[in-house]
Design a protein around this motif. Sequence first.
Motif, mmCIF file in Angstrom:
data_model
loop_
_atom_site.group_PDB
_atom_site.id
_atom_site.type_symbol
_atom_site.label_atom_id
_atom_site.label_comp_id
_atom_site.label_asym_id
_atom_site.label_seq_id
_atom_site.Cartn_x
_atom_site.Cartn_y
_atom_site.Cartn_z
ATOM 1 N N HIS A 74 0.819 -1.193 0.000
ATOM 2 C CA HIS A 74 0.000 0.000 0.000
ATOM 3 C C HIS A 74 0.861 1.255 0.000
ATOM 4 O O HIS A 74 2.089 1.183 0.107
ATOM 5 C CB HIS A 74 -0.957 0.000 1.207
ATOM 6 C CG HIS A 74 -0.258 -0.098 2.536
ATOM 7 N ND1 HIS A 74 -0.186 -1.264 3.250
ATOM 8 C CD2 HIS A 74 0.397 0.828 3.266
ATOM 9 C CE1 HIS A 74 0.481 -1.056 4.372
ATOM 10 N NE2 HIS A 74 0.848 0.205 4.408
ATOM 11 N N ASN A 138 -13.426 9.565 -3.910
ATOM 12 C CA ASN A 138 -12.134 8.889 -3.724
ATOM 13 C C ASN A 138 -10.948 9.846 -3.637
ATOM 14 O O ASN A 138 -9.822 9.453 -3.927
ATOM 15 C CB ASN A 138 -11.867 7.873 -4.852
ATOM 16 C CG ASN A 138 -12.697 6.623 -4.715
ATOM 17 O OD1 ASN A 138 -12.967 6.168 -3.611
ATOM 18 N ND2 ASN A 138 -13.136 6.081 -5.841
ATOM 19 N N LYS A 141 -7.421 11.941 0.792
ATOM 20 C CA LYS A 141 -7.009 11.010 1.848
ATOM 21 C C LYS A 141 -5.562 11.241 2.251
ATOM 22 O O LYS A 141 -4.940 10.371 2.868
ATOM 23 C CB LYS A 141 -7.178 9.569 1.373
ATOM 24 C CG LYS A 141 -8.578 9.229 0.866
ATOM 25 C CD LYS A 141 -8.596 7.858 0.226
ATOM 26 C CE LYS A 141 -9.937 7.565 -0.433
ATOM 27 N NZ LYS A 141 -9.932 6.279 -1.159
ATOM 28 N N ILE A 145 -3.229 5.180 0.028
ATOM 29 C CA ILE A 145 -4.017 4.189 -0.717
ATOM 30 C C ILE A 145 -3.753 2.822 -0.105
ATOM 31 O O ILE A 145 -2.603 2.379 -0.037
ATOM 32 C CB ILE A 145 -3.651 4.171 -2.214
ATOM 33 C CG1 ILE A 145 -3.779 5.566 -2.836
ATOM 34 C CG2 ILE A 145 -4.539 3.188 -2.959
ATOM 35 C CD1 ILE A 145 -3.411 5.611 -4.307
ATOM 36 N N ASN A 146 -4.798 2.139 0.324
ATOM 37 C CA ASN A 146 -4.634 0.834 0.954
ATOM 38 C C ASN A 146 -4.484 -0.266 -0.093
ATOM 39 O O ASN A 146 -4.765 -0.064 -1.280
ATOM 40 C CB ASN A 146 -5.809 0.539 1.879
ATOM 41 C CG ASN A 146 -5.795 1.427 3.117
ATOM 42 O OD1 ASN A 146 -4.743 1.888 3.555
ATOM 43 N ND2 ASN A 146 -6.966 1.690 3.674
ATOM 44 N N ASP A 151 -8.026 -3.669 2.147
ATOM 45 C CA ASP A 151 -9.101 -2.682 2.220
ATOM 46 C C ASP A 151 -9.482 -2.237 0.806
ATOM 47 O O ASP A 151 -9.133 -1.145 0.371
ATOM 48 C CB ASP A 151 -8.645 -1.486 3.056
ATOM 49 C CG ASP A 151 -9.772 -0.520 3.387
ATOM 50 O OD1 ASP A 151 -10.925 -0.814 3.011
ATOM 51 O OD2 ASP A 151 -9.508 0.523 4.004
ATOM 52 N N ASN A 154 -10.832 1.281 -0.133
ATOM 53 C CA ASN A 154 -9.928 2.432 -0.097
ATOM 54 C C ASN A 154 -8.644 2.159 -0.871
ATOM 55 O O ASN A 154 -7.580 2.678 -0.527
ATOM 56 C CB ASN A 154 -9.597 2.796 1.350
ATOM 57 C CG ASN A 154 -10.804 3.349 2.088
ATOM 58 O OD1 ASN A 154 -11.351 4.384 1.731
ATOM 59 N ND2 ASN A 154 -11.233 2.646 3.134
ATOM 60 N N SER A 157 -7.568 6.200 -5.577
ATOM 61 C CA SER A 157 -7.518 7.637 -5.293
ATOM 62 C C SER A 157 -7.766 8.384 -6.593
ATOM 63 O O SER A 157 -7.214 8.011 -7.645
ATOM 64 C CB SER A 157 -6.151 8.015 -4.714
ATOM 65 O OG SER A 157 -6.093 9.392 -4.396
#
Length: 457
Positions: A74, A138, A141, A145-146, A151, A154, A157
């Motif tokens: 990630h 999106n 954050k 970015i996971n 996840d 998420n 992006s």
Amino acid sequence: MEPSLRSTDGFMSKLGGIAVLLLLLLSCSSFPSTEAYDALDPNGNITIKWDVMSWTPDGYVAVVTMFNFQQYRHIQAPGWTLGWTWAKKEVIWSMMGSQTTEQGDCSKYKGNTPHCCKKDPTVVDLLPGTPYNQQIANCCKGGVINSWVQDPANAASSFQVSVGSAGTTNKTVRLPKNFTLKAPGPGYTCGPAKIVRPTKFVSADKRRTTQALMTWNVTCTYSQFLAQKTPTCCVSLSSFYNDTIVNCPTCTCGCQNNATDTGGCVEANSPHLAQVVSNSGKSGSNAPLVQCTSHMCPIRVHWHVKLNYKEYWRVKITITNFNYRMNYTQWNLVVQHPNFDNLTQVFSFNYKALTPYAGLNDTAMLWGVKFYNDFLNEAGPYGNVQSELLFRKDQSTFTFEKGWAFPRRIYFNGDNCVMPPPDAYPWLPNASPRPILPGLFTFIPIVASTLLFLAFV
């Protein structure tokens, strides 16, 4: 006599070559791969999709989305940084969900001033809490970015960009080039943009489908060798049947006498520890400030063979953070061991089997339980997480001999951790390890002296 001596020299050179080859094989097994291809995630990549949504009088409006298709790697804080080079003299009129780090020289524009006039803009994500009129889905954050498995909700992006001084049809638009992705540092290599079929969008009520006017993709792959010069984690081993604790190899991630390369180290019992950590935080450096250890790694993963039952055996895993500058959120661990096809229970970690190859189930992804242990604190008394694994024995393969109970490979946050050399693994009490190399080098002089004696007889 000369032929005999030449024959002896040839034989000796072959033995020396064998010894060197064995040394190389053993040393290579202790270091992570330097290639971008990841055997445990062969299809993993980050795909950057540009969807042209509408035309403007001098260009277009596009939605750019980064999809993290990597199963366990990630992008953590401070987040991603995306760059490219315009093919012509394009400018960015406005953006939503992101911003460029520099505006550039926009002095030739009067009235409306573009958001960015640089030939090679650098874009970053907006932070959480951004006003709603500057957001899109999106976004915002902080560049985090996971991973896809951990996840998926998420793992993407997005941002919107309005491009001017560009083409206004599919035939006149020129694709950007020289894409770069930092996450947050180096490691990713991006290929050229390629035009693909326009993306289709389904309405919320699923009664209407629209599509982008034009779409192109950019694929970026990760290489640990490009990301950092030294490893970032190591593995230590122990077992109930042997008192030996096999520590991480010495100087795995650096040496104390050369600590400036890794950002420095500090003793855990130093009376000035709090002051050193506080001052290092003010410097704004991302280089790890680690606790002084023999291995100097920010992360150590310890695998302990804990118990042996009639039909089961039990392992304890402990992840320790030695970095005073880093908290790990959404951390994950990938472990490869042949007995994962008979994993019975995982305590206090989430688990998912990774099966990149059909019929082979020997790899597991582990990560923390949300709001319980998904946060790995900085170095200190709370800087560790741990769990236990219960395996069912397969009598056709199970053994404690020859290090079988220890993992074949371990990744932390997508980086391959350095394992101890196989000849250092804890052995069963009734087993006597027989290192190949010492015996070989003892054998070479004996053979040499014998052959030389025979040559002169």
